[in-house]
Design an enzyme around this catalytic site. Structure first.
Site, PDB file in Angstrom:
ATOM      1  CG  ASN A  60      -0.222   0.132   2.506  1.00  0.00           C
ATOM      2  OD1 ASN A  60       0.040   1.238   2.962  1.00  0.00           O
ATOM      3  ND2 ASN A  60       0.156  -0.995   3.105  1.00  0.00           N
ATOM      4  CB  CYS A 101      -3.266  -9.037  -4.636  1.00  0.00           C
ATOM      5  SG  CYS A 101      -1.603  -8.450  -4.976  1.00  0.00           S
ATOM      6  CB  CYS A 137      14.857  13.221  -1.159  1.00  0.00           C
ATOM      7  SG  CYS A 137      14.741  13.358  -2.964  1.00  0.00           S
TER       8      CYS A 137
HETATM    9 ZN   LIG Z   1      12.755  12.457  -3.681  1.00  0.00          ZN
END
Ligand SMILES: [Zn+2]
Length: 260
Positions: free
Chosen positions: A136, A193, A251
């Site tokens: 998930n 699934c 990030c």
């Molecule tokens: Zn990133």
């Protein structure tokens, strides 16, 4: 059960690992690297079944398994680590028992819980490498954020119907893309699934290659940062290059200090 010492292999271990020790690229150095490694597998289903079996077989020193689910009979066609007699058992402990039976050298830690941000914050610093074998987006995003924060390499696998996906994010490198750079940071669009269907060998192929990539990363074999897409109809692979997104919400700002 303790983490074994790859420095001093006994006769039984020399025999157990003999066929990989023969490989020039692997050798005793590779065995020692695996013996000293701690790997976290998120989810104990169809991806983790082959991934964990291969990593335990290869002699990774410590495996952490986390899943709050129980084995269902509808899992057995693809979650090949489980046996019919384990239906109803917790998946993390059920997988741990199979790994211990395969290789008593390996320390196995089952955690029957969800890998939420708090759990990840507690356990990520203890591991060298993470395999995302979850199903998930909420978990995938939490795992990615934790791997970015703690600069741990992340090997991401996914499979649905007859399609598989595989990618490595070596977040030890400041220039590495993260999962959110490629997939965005949303949590919508889960396709289970149980609704879409899945063939066992498709998810098994991806999980097996997650184990191979883990061995490569742990033993210093270079791995290209590409997204690999598997088509289980034609048995063909497609590679898609990706790059770090400077505007990535997860990030994008790597100048942030590491958590203590
Ligand atoms: Zn990133």
């Amino acid at each position: 059960m303790s983490d074994y010492d790859g420095d001093a292999l006994n006769d039984e271990q020399l025999l157990r690992y003999s066929r990989q020790l023969l490989l020039e690229e692997f050798d005793l150095d590779g065995q020692q690297a695996l013996a000293g490694a701690r790997v976290l597998l998120i989810g104990c289903g169809g991806l983790a079944s082959p991934a964990a079996l291969y990593l335990a077989g290869a002699g990774v020193g410590r495996l952490l398994l986390v899943d709050d689910d129980r084995v269902d009979r509808s899992n057995l066609h693809r979650q090949v680590a489980f046996r019919d007699g384990q239906v109803g058992d917790g998946k993390a402990e059920a997988l741990a028992s199979q790994l211990r039976a395969l290789n008593p050298d390996v320390a196995v830690e089952p955690h029957a819980t969800r890998a939420d941000p708090a759990w990840l914050e507690q356990h990520l610093p203890r591991v060298d490498l993470v395999l995302d074998c979850s199903d998930n987006f909420a978990t995938r995003q939490a795992v990615n954020a934790a791997c970015v924060a703690h600069r741990r390499p992340l090997i991401s696998g996914a499979a649905i119907r007859l399609d598989g996906q595989l990618a490595v994010f070596d977040l030890r490198r400041p220039d590495s893309a993260c999962y959110a750079c490629v997939y965005g940071d949303g949590t919508d669009g889960d396709l289970a699934c149980s609704e879409a269907g899945i063939l066992g060998p498709v998810v098994g192929t991806v999980g097996t290659l997650q184990a191979l990539l883990a061995i490569h990363l742990l033993t210093g074999t270079p791995v290209a940062p590409v997204l690999r897409l598997f088509d289980g109809r034609t048995l063909s692979w497609r590679e898609v290059a990706f790059k770090k997104d400077p505007g990535c919400p997860v990030c994008g700002d790597r100048s942030k200090p590491l958590p203590a």
